[in-house]
Motif scaffolding. Structure first.
Motif, PDB file in Angstrom:
ATOM      1  N   GLY A   3     -33.696 102.383  49.378  1.00 48.98           N
ATOM      2  CA  GLY A   3     -32.634 102.858  49.735  1.00 48.98           C
ATOM      3  C   GLY A   3     -32.408 103.062  51.112  1.00 48.98           C
ATOM      4  O   GLY A   3     -33.061 102.787  51.890  1.00 48.98           O
ATOM      5  N   ALA A   4     -31.367 103.838  51.559  1.00 49.34           N
ATOM      6  CA  ALA A   4     -30.701 103.951  53.007  1.00 49.34           C
ATOM      7  C   ALA A   4     -31.796 105.148  53.672  1.00 49.34           C
ATOM      8  O   ALA A   4     -32.180 104.515  54.775  1.00 49.34           O
ATOM      9  CB  ALA A   4     -29.330 104.510  52.863  1.00 49.34           C
ATOM     10  N   ASP A  36     -33.573 111.384  52.782  1.00 46.32           N
ATOM     11  CA  ASP A  36     -33.263 111.577  51.341  1.00 46.32           C
ATOM     12  C   ASP A  36     -34.412 111.926  50.561  1.00 46.32           C
ATOM     13  O   ASP A  36     -34.514 112.653  49.330  1.00 46.32           O
ATOM     14  CB  ASP A  36     -32.159 110.442  50.679  1.00 46.32           C
ATOM     15  CG  ASP A  36     -30.759 110.656  51.251  1.00 46.32           C
ATOM     16  OD1 ASP A  36     -30.458 111.674  51.815  1.00 46.32           O
ATOM     17  OD2 ASP A  36     -30.079 109.731  51.077  1.00 46.32           O
ATOM     18  N   LYS A  37     -35.595 110.804  50.572  1.00 44.48           N
ATOM     19  CA  LYS A  37     -36.399 110.802  49.785  1.00 44.48           C
ATOM     20  C   LYS A  37     -38.085 111.384  50.217  1.00 44.48           C
ATOM     21  O   LYS A  37     -38.807 111.224  49.445  1.00 44.48           O
ATOM     22  CB  LYS A  37     -36.578 109.334  49.499  1.00 44.48           C
ATOM     23  CG  LYS A  37     -35.210 109.019  49.087  1.00 44.48           C
ATOM     24  CD  LYS A  37     -35.202 107.603  47.995  1.00 44.48           C
ATOM     25  CE  LYS A  37     -33.927 107.559  47.561  1.00 44.48           C
ATOM     26  NZ  LYS A  37     -33.493 106.190  47.670  1.00 44.48           N
ATOM     27  N   GLY A  78     -36.026  98.651  51.366  1.00 38.24           N
ATOM     28  CA  GLY A  78     -34.812  99.216  51.660  1.00 38.24           C
ATOM     29  C   GLY A  78     -34.753  99.480  53.437  1.00 38.24           C
ATOM     30  O   GLY A  78     -35.655  99.261  53.924  1.00 38.24           O
ATOM     31  N   ALA A  79     -33.624 100.053  53.585  1.00 40.88           N
ATOM     32  CA  ALA A  79     -33.555 100.274  55.158  1.00 40.88           C
ATOM     33  C   ALA A  79     -34.216 101.550  55.484  1.00 40.88           C
ATOM     34  O   ALA A  79     -34.806 101.678  56.854  1.00 40.88           O
ATOM     35  CB  ALA A  79     -32.111 101.018  55.308  1.00 40.88           C
ATOM     36  N   LEU A 133     -30.356  99.733  59.849  1.00 36.39           N
ATOM     37  CA  LEU A 133     -30.152 101.096  59.667  1.00 36.39           C
ATOM     38  C   LEU A 133     -31.447 101.865  59.664  1.00 36.39           C
ATOM     39  O   LEU A 133     -32.478 101.525  59.070  1.00 36.39           O
ATOM     40  CB  LEU A 133     -29.625 101.090  58.176  1.00 36.39           C
ATOM     41  CG  LEU A 133     -28.983 102.230  57.719  1.00 36.39           C
ATOM     42  CD1 LEU A 133     -27.697 102.703  58.449  1.00 36.39           C
ATOM     43  CD2 LEU A 133     -28.627 102.364  56.347  1.00 36.39           C
ATOM     44  N   GLY A 186     -32.426  94.219  59.535  1.00 33.71           N
ATOM     45  CA  GLY A 186     -33.282  93.816  58.086  1.00 33.71           C
ATOM     46  C   GLY A 186     -32.301  94.227  57.187  1.00 33.71           C
ATOM     47  O   GLY A 186     -31.827  95.519  56.961  1.00 33.71           O
ATOM     48  N   LEU A 187     -31.967  93.346  56.179  1.00 30.51           N
ATOM     49  CA  LEU A 187     -31.285  93.889  55.085  1.00 30.51           C
ATOM     50  C   LEU A 187     -31.897  93.694  53.553  1.00 30.51           C
ATOM     51  O   LEU A 187     -31.524  93.808  52.653  1.00 30.51           O
ATOM     52  CB  LEU A 187     -30.008  93.006  54.916  1.00 30.51           C
ATOM     53  CG  LEU A 187     -29.202  93.297  56.235  1.00 30.51           C
ATOM     54  CD1 LEU A 187     -28.332  92.097  56.362  1.00 30.51           C
ATOM     55  CD2 LEU A 187     -28.588  94.494  56.415  1.00 30.51           C
ATOM     56  N   PRO A 191     -32.949 100.717  46.057  1.00 26.79           N
ATOM     57  CA  PRO A 191     -33.131  99.426  46.144  1.00 26.79           C
ATOM     58  C   PRO A 191     -33.668  98.903  47.358  1.00 26.79           C
ATOM     59  O   PRO A 191     -33.912  99.709  48.372  1.00 26.79           O
ATOM     60  CB  PRO A 191     -31.542  98.850  46.271  1.00 26.79           C
ATOM     61  CG  PRO A 191     -30.856 100.031  46.823  1.00 26.79           C
ATOM     62  CD  PRO A 191     -31.512 101.421  46.359  1.00 26.79           C
ATOM     63  N   GLY A 204     -32.948  96.575  49.252  1.00 22.70           N
ATOM     64  CA  GLY A 204     -32.058  96.066  50.269  1.00 22.70           C
ATOM     65  C   GLY A 204     -30.712  96.201  50.262  1.00 22.70           C
ATOM     66  O   GLY A 204     -30.473  97.131  49.135  1.00 22.70           O
ATOM     67  N   LEU A 205     -29.731  95.625  50.689  1.00 27.74           N
ATOM     68  CA  LEU A 205     -28.376  95.667  50.641  1.00 27.74           C
ATOM     69  C   LEU A 205     -28.057  94.813  49.356  1.00 27.74           C
ATOM     70  O   LEU A 205     -27.577  93.916  49.561  1.00 27.74           O
ATOM     71  CB  LEU A 205     -27.655  95.372  51.950  1.00 27.74           C
ATOM     72  CG  LEU A 205     -26.234  95.314  52.125  1.00 27.74           C
ATOM     73  CD1 LEU A 205     -25.905  96.867  52.392  1.00 27.74           C
ATOM     74  CD2 LEU A 205     -25.618  94.494  53.065  1.00 27.74           C
ATOM     75  N   GLU A 243     -25.893  94.811  46.943  1.00 29.85           N
ATOM     76  CA  GLU A 243     -24.528  94.734  46.719  1.00 29.85           C
ATOM     77  C   GLU A 243     -24.040  93.360  47.133  1.00 29.85           C
ATOM     78  O   GLU A 243     -23.147  92.488  46.664  1.00 29.85           O
ATOM     79  CB  GLU A 243     -23.579  95.710  47.237  1.00 29.85           C
ATOM     80  CG  GLU A 243     -23.793  97.036  46.721  1.00 29.85           C
ATOM     81  CD  GLU A 243     -24.853  97.910  47.404  1.00 29.85           C
ATOM     82  OE1 GLU A 243     -25.593  97.277  48.244  1.00 29.85           O
ATOM     83  OE2 GLU A 243     -24.881  99.096  47.477  1.00 29.85           O
ATOM     84  N   ASP A 281     -28.394 103.565  42.426  1.00 26.38           N
ATOM     85  CA  ASP A 281     -28.514 102.416  42.691  1.00 26.38           C
ATOM     86  C   ASP A 281     -29.489 101.610  41.945  1.00 26.38           C
ATOM     87  O   ASP A 281     -29.271 100.369  41.666  1.00 26.38           O
ATOM     88  CB  ASP A 281     -28.604 102.167  44.235  1.00 26.38           C
ATOM     89  CG  ASP A 281     -27.125 102.215  44.759  1.00 26.38           C
ATOM     90  OD1 ASP A 281     -26.189 102.024  44.131  1.00 26.38           O
ATOM     91  OD2 ASP A 281     -27.240 102.820  45.790  1.00 26.38           O
TER      92      ASP A 281
END
Ligand code: AMP
Length: 418
Positions: free
Chosen positions: A204-205, A209-210, A228-229, A246, A313-314, A339, A341-342, A344, A376
């Protein structure tokens, strides 16, 4: 303390106020609001059907969107009543308010097995303020209260917390619905004493948050896999370059502390060994929020732990996917949130899909327990068509994170103990 279950209630001829999560995505089409995805409505059916079979009179309360105390027509629950009617195969009455005379009259007309849906509770500011007078008004039509809205249980609102207190004070029972029970079982009991190896996959981003979840799970997990980011904040903490990824530059100390704790507790803490990077180019196109849409150019695998200055990095790279999958295949319990990565954008979805496949495979072949922590990651698993191959997918995004952090959820705490 274990909470009273809807299955333990005697509800015949009783008015049961059920707090459900009908916060479904909607879209305007030809001047009408239509439901894009009714998964959340479907998830409540076991509880609703059980109560109908037991002869209860059902009164359903829910919120939709953020109308901020106003009667916002696009956030009316009226279309949900139509959808629910089809799913239940029986009439669902709808009243365009959630408190007051109209509601009392409609509730008084209910017969055993009837269903009444109330209008959006967030049309009143008192809902989110958990106003005690408003909670009294909601409770006026309830002999019994059932909460099946796990996704809203981390909020102490009138329909999730206040109303339960009022019903309990009157000597009424407050029970967990079947969906709520499953959430508490899998995110709570099953992870309290997990079968080992216990592998936690977090993506995730944001680290911020985590981080509380990481901190708590470091007490229980054998391995933590990061993607993830969020991974870039850890990389920055280790002194690598992150380019345009990010990143939360002010959270490197937090990241370092987590790495230290993992070392001290001998928890294997893995960060990506390669990634998929691309160059961001701003376009003139705007997204829904009015922000310039970024086009990602020249996507490629990067095997250097430093991200090039002009790239971000995605996704996790193929070597990382391979390494993470080997760990996942040995697990007996897996918790996955966020997730890799990105995802979507399908050019950056291979990492997330690769991990999803491994999680499904170890569940199917080895009988591992796989618990997907909502949001997600659930979307990604469903996108891969693997939704029916994991043990449990949480319906709560924010609620599941707070629960995993070990926080008491007000909507759960307010229910009667067994
Ligand atoms: P979260 O809500 O924190 O689980 O974050 C999910 C979001 O993070 C998704 O929309 C992903 O596209 C996004 N995300 C994950 N990895 C990356 C990354 N490397 N760069 C940018 N966004 C990412």
């Amino acid at each position: 303390m274990a909470k009273l279950s809807v299955k333990e209630l005697n509800v015949r001829e009783k008015r049961v106020l059920v707090r459900v999560d009908f916060n479904v995505p909607m879209e305007e089409k030809d001047g009408q609001m239509v439901i894009n995805d009714d998964t959340r409505i479907k998830e409540t059916l076991p509880t609703l059907n059980w109560l109908i079979q037991q002869g209860a009179k059902l009164i359903l309360a829910a919120h939709l969107g953020r109308p901020k105390g106003k009667r916002e027509p696009s956030m009316s629950l009226a279309p949900v009543a139509v959808n629910l009617e089809k799913l239940l195969g029986r009439k669902v009455a709808f009243v365009d308010d959630c408190i007051g005379e109209k509601v009392e009259k409609a509730a008084a007309a209910l017969k055993s097995g009837d269903v009444l849906l109330l209008e959006n509770v967030r049309y009143y500011n008192e809902e989110e303020a958990n106003d005690p007078v408003f909670a009294e008004k909601l409770a006026k039509v309830a002999d019994i209260y059932v909460n099946d809205a796990f996704g809203a249980a981390h909020r102490a609102h009138a329909s999730t917390e206040g109303v339960a207190r009022v019903v309990a004070k009157r000597g009424g029972q407050c029970a967990a619905g079947l969906l709520m029970e499953r959430e508490l079982k899998f995110l709570g009991d099953e992870l309290d004493q997990p079968a080992h190896p216990f592998v936690v996959i977090l993506g995730g981003a944001k680290v911020s948050d985590k981080i509380s979840v990481i901190d708590r799970l470091l007490e229980k997990a054998d391995t933590i896999l990061i993607g993830g980011a969020m991974a870039y904040t850890f990389r920055l903490a280790q002194g690598y370059k992150v380019g345009k990824s990010l990143v939360e530059a002010d959270k490197t100390e937090v990241a370092k502390a987590a790495l230290e704790k993992a070392k001290a507790r001998k928890v294997q803490f893995l960060l990506p060994v390669d990634d998929v990077v691309a160059v961001p180019v701003k376009t003139d196109k705007l997204d829904k929020k009015g922000k310039a849409i970024i086009e990602w150019q020249n996507p490629r695998v990067n095997t250097d732990l430093n991200v090039p200055d002009d790239a971000a990095g995605l996704d996790i790279g193929p070597a990382t996917v391979k390494q993470y999958n080997e760990v996942v295949m040995k697990a007996r319990t897996i918790l996955w949130n966020g997730p890799m990565g990105l995802f979507e954008d399908k050019r950056f979805a291979s990492g997330t899909l690769g991990v999803a496949r491994a999680v499904a495979e170890v569940t199917r072949k080895n009988g591992a327990k796989s618990i997907i922590g909502g949001g997600d990651s659930v979307k990604a698993i469903n996108k891969a068509g693997l939704g029916n191959q994991v043990t449990f997918m949480s319906t709560g995004g924010g609620a599941s994170l707070e629960f995993l952090e070990g926080k008491v959820l007000p909507g759960v705490a307010a229910l009667s103990n067994k």
